[in-house]
Design a protein around this motif. Structure first.
Motif, short mmCIF file in Angstrom:
data_model
loop_
_atom_site.label_atom_id
_atom_site.label_comp_id
_atom_site.label_asym_id
_atom_site.label_seq_id
_atom_site.Cartn_x
_atom_site.Cartn_y
_atom_site.Cartn_z
N PRO A 36 0.81 -1.22 0.00
CA PRO A 36 0.00 0.00 0.00
C PRO A 36 0.84 1.27 0.00
O PRO A 36 0.47 2.27 -0.63
CB PRO A 36 -0.84 -0.13 1.29
CG PRO A 36 -0.85 -1.58 1.60
CD PRO A 36 0.47 -2.09 1.14
N ALA A 40 0.64 3.96 -3.11
CA ALA A 40 0.31 5.38 -2.89
C ALA A 40 1.38 6.28 -3.47
O ALA A 40 1.08 7.28 -4.17
CB ALA A 40 0.12 5.64 -1.40
N THR A 57 -6.99 3.18 -4.18
CA THR A 57 -7.29 2.35 -3.01
C THR A 57 -8.71 1.82 -3.08
O THR A 57 -8.96 0.64 -2.79
CB THR A 57 -7.10 3.17 -1.72
OG1 THR A 57 -5.78 3.71 -1.70
CG2 THR A 57 -7.33 2.31 -0.50
N SER A 116 -5.12 -2.85 -9.27
CA SER A 116 -5.54 -2.80 -7.87
C SER A 116 -6.84 -3.57 -7.69
O SER A 116 -7.03 -4.29 -6.71
CB SER A 116 -5.71 -1.35 -7.41
OG SER A 116 -4.47 -0.69 -7.35
N SER A 241 -9.34 3.46 6.63
CA SER A 241 -8.76 3.31 5.29
C SER A 241 -8.38 4.66 4.71
O SER A 241 -7.32 4.80 4.09
CB SER A 241 -9.76 2.60 4.36
OG SER A 241 -10.03 1.29 4.80
N ALA A 245 -4.46 4.92 4.08
CA ALA A 245 -4.11 4.76 2.67
C ALA A 245 -4.00 6.08 1.92
O ALA A 245 -3.33 6.14 0.89
CB ALA A 245 -5.15 3.87 1.98
N THR A 365 -12.38 5.83 0.99
CA THR A 365 -11.16 6.21 0.28
C THR A 365 -11.45 7.08 -0.94
O THR A 365 -10.68 8.00 -1.24
CB THR A 365 -10.39 4.95 -0.15
OG1 THR A 365 -11.26 4.08 -0.89
CG2 THR A 365 -9.85 4.20 1.06
#
Length: 425
Positions: A36, A40, A57, A116, A241, A245, A365
């Motif tokens: 993760p 990012a 995400t 993803s 999250s 994230a 997210t």
């Protein structure tokens, strides 16, 4: 003279399948902890915005939510280790392709979104099977010890994985971290291939997958403590999250030392997980969900530290306490599920648990960027912290959450499938 029996190993309760599953989970956890962070910063290095980090995400979470029920039903029909191996290999392939694109400098936003999503689809089939497989190989009298040790191994991998992922992302770039994640999935699949085959769990006859899902829903809905906590976590996970994230990497990039410092903060979270896991090996509270929810009160501390622009040591302390809370809740939650849910229904109930808990995570997210624009980054983080605190308090209004007791092995043998609505005073 009578011969003396051989001394029992301290870990005699941990059978071969349990040890293999734990080792494989540690290996895949090393890669998953760094991925993760790498994803990012791959978006940010391509000139992506806060909103685009959130979209990538969310792209992973959406197929997880949509396919969890199918994964849970399959895991209660097929040998669970076969489902896990297939899911691991699929995730290895998707991460390898993503790594190649990032390393080649050709990763466009739509490719990041698509790959993803592929990773999320694999997880939807893996997670219910993995929980069911672990339950199959843990004796009820050793449940607290087994779950604590399992989580200690998983959480220790979070420490190394997050620190290594952050350092590698800062030094050599996110592509190599994604490549390591792909390799970890391959190794984990190889280990799980050697799990001893067990008969597919009985599903109660024919009727197809829809009947299985209806039976799982009745089992889930009959326990008020279960769906109340899952409802609580649907909002909690959305907030967490967004913090971990999206907002965390952004704050690290703007105010701290970038990927390296965020990796260190995530490592502190892992240390909290592991240290508390040692405590949970011996601590056996009687009111398992009441004590577990006390840990949930700590979940919002990282958002507070980020919102207050705290220096790295304070942020690390907040992450440590949050990790401690996760372990306190997680071990008690697994014990509650094992003692209350019949083994043949477990993967389906676990799928409903995951589905409910993750249902709003894509929304959280995806809206993280617009919320930061509307409220400011600090305002959005304070909102997440307040929501976590309120939900932790509100769930204790439910009597079954406060009163669900730990049962001894004899009680578990006598009442393996009785719904909590009937057994909790």
């Amino acid at each position: 003279m009578r011969s003396q029996p051989p001394p029992r190993s301290r870990f005699a309760w941990a059978g071969r399948n349990y040890r293999i599953q734990t080792a494989a989970t540690v290996i895949s956890g090393l890669g998953n902890a760094g991925a993760p962070i790498a994803t990012a910063f791959a978006v940010l290095e391509n000139g992506g915005s806060t909103a685009e980090v959130g979209y990538v995400t969310a792209a992973r979470l959406v197929p997880t939510v949509l396919l969890l029920m199918v994964g849970g039903a399959l895991a209660d029909r097929l040998p669970r280790h076969h489902v896990m191996v297939a899911a691991n290999l699929f995730n290895a392939l998707s991460q390898a392709v993503l790594a190649a694109l990032v390393l080649g400098g050709h990763a466009e936003l739509w490719q990041l979104l698509l790959l993803s999503a592929a990773g999320g689809a694999g997880h939807a089939f893996y997670a219910p099977a993995a929980e069911g497989m672990l339950m199959q190989n843990v004796a009820k009298e050793h449940a607290a010890r087994a779950f604590s040790v399992f989580r200690m191994g998983l959480n220790a991998s979070q420490i190394g994985g997050a620190a290594l992922g952050g350092a590698l992302t800062a030094v050599v770039g996110p592509g190599w971290v994604l490549a390591v994640d792909a390799a970890c999935f391959v190794l984990a699949a190889g280990l799980r291939f050697f799990l001893e085959a067990e008969a597919a769990p009985a599903t109660g006859g024919g009727g197809g997958m829809l009947r299985d899902l209806r039976e799982g829903w009745r089992e889930f809905a009959s326990r008020r403590w279960l769906w109340v906590i899952v409802l609580q976590f649907s909002v909690l996970v959305a907030c967490i999250s967004a913090v971990e994230a999206v907002y965390g990497p952004i704050v690290a990039e703007q105010r701290l030392g970038g990927a390296r410092d965020w990796g260190l903060a995530m490592s502190a979270y892992g240390v909290g997980l592991v240290v508390t896991g040692v405590l949970m090996v011996r601590w056996q509270p009687r009111r398992i969900l009441l004590v577990g929810n006390y840990g949930v009160f700590l979940f919002g501390l990282p958002a507070v530290a980020l919102a207050a622009a705290a220096p790295l040591p304070v942020l690390a302390a907040a992450m440590f306490l949050s990790g401690a809370g996760v372990t306190v809740f997680g071990v008690n939650w697994m014990i509650a599920l094992q003692q209350e849910i019949p083994a043949e229904m477990f993967s389906r109930v676990a799928a409903y648990d995951h589905l409910g808990s993750l249902s709003l995570a894509p929304v959280g997210t995806a809206l993280a960027g617009p919320a930061a624009t509307a409220l400011g980054l600090s305002g959005a983080l304070w909102a997440c912290a307040v929501i976590c605190l309120l939900l932790s308090a509100l769930v204790l209004l439910e009597p079954q959450v406060r009163r669900l007791p730990r049962r001894g092995p004899d009680a578990l043998e006598a009442q393996p499938a009785e719904p909590a609505a009937a057994t909790v005073a």
